[in-house]
Design an enzyme around this catalytic site. Sequence first.
Site, PDB file in Angstrom:
ATOM      1  N   PRO A  42       0.827  -1.220   0.000  1.00 23.91           N
ATOM      2  CG  PRO A  42      -0.695  -1.535   1.722  1.00 23.91           C
ATOM      3  CD  PRO A  42       0.593  -2.047   1.171  1.00 23.91           C
ATOM      4  CD  GLU A  43       3.198   2.797  -4.198  1.00 24.28           C
ATOM      5  OE1 GLU A  43       3.338   3.953  -4.639  1.00 24.28           O
ATOM      6  OE2 GLU A  43       3.481   1.782  -4.866  1.00 24.28           O
TER       7      GLU A  43
END
Length: 278
Positions: free
Chosen positions: A2-3
């Site tokens: 996840p960014e």
Amino acid sequence: MPELPEVETVVRSLAPRLEGRRIVDVWGSGLPLRLARPVDLRHVSALCLRRRFRAVRRRGKYILLELGKVSDGGDQGLSVHLGMTGRLRLQPAREPRAPHTHVVWTLDRGDELRFVDPRRFGSVSPADSLAALPELAQLGPDPLSELDERELGARLDGVRAPIKAFLLDQRRVAGLGNIYVCEALHRARIHPSTPASRARGRAAALLAGIRGALESGIANRGTTLRDFVDSNGEAGENLASLLVYGREGAPCRTCGARVRRRVDAARSTFFCPGCQKK
Ligand SMILES: [Zn+2]
């Protein structure tokens, strides 16, 4: 992994359902998470029990769960990092807990906030002052709210590392990972191996590329390659909108040249040789 857009998606799906809720119990698996560290459950309990979640926010790739009332003063809370496979879910307590559940906050009205993380690269850090947490204190500016063209230019100045490595470094700019760095560089028409200092004159285009890539990700509620879901368990839909990431051999959406993949520091870099010249 996840960014920023995925973390923002979790925050947006969680905030309206979690803010104001009271915590009546805390449970932990006791297993080590990121950097082989177990969650400090005593500290988490001391901060959380019989108090309310005041606000859910994001800084870089961190989810911040603020606790107590504003009138309490201070900024006590929890910092949560999703690592590779972490999920933060708000579910009815009657639903069975998923395998690899590591922290559970039992809330009023029969719900549970659950941190689930099969690979255990994530973290849950209790803090008497969130601002003083080392992992947050050393983060660079958030590209959506704290970065302008001048500041980005100043940060690029004199840096010999490739622009891709520069953008992945959370101390220089917070929130980007492999997917959105590839996308941002493509939008800015900058080759990923360009020395960072040489991208200084294109700081405006680079910032626009970064923001464009991130805003597309947020609008589509995140990119789900395999694991990512929001706090309701829903996958994101940004994969179909990616311009270069994961599209090796496919035609560039801008110029029609074949998208290429190269490996830098053991990670794939996707770029268009037509749009992103050295
Ligand atoms: Zn192209």
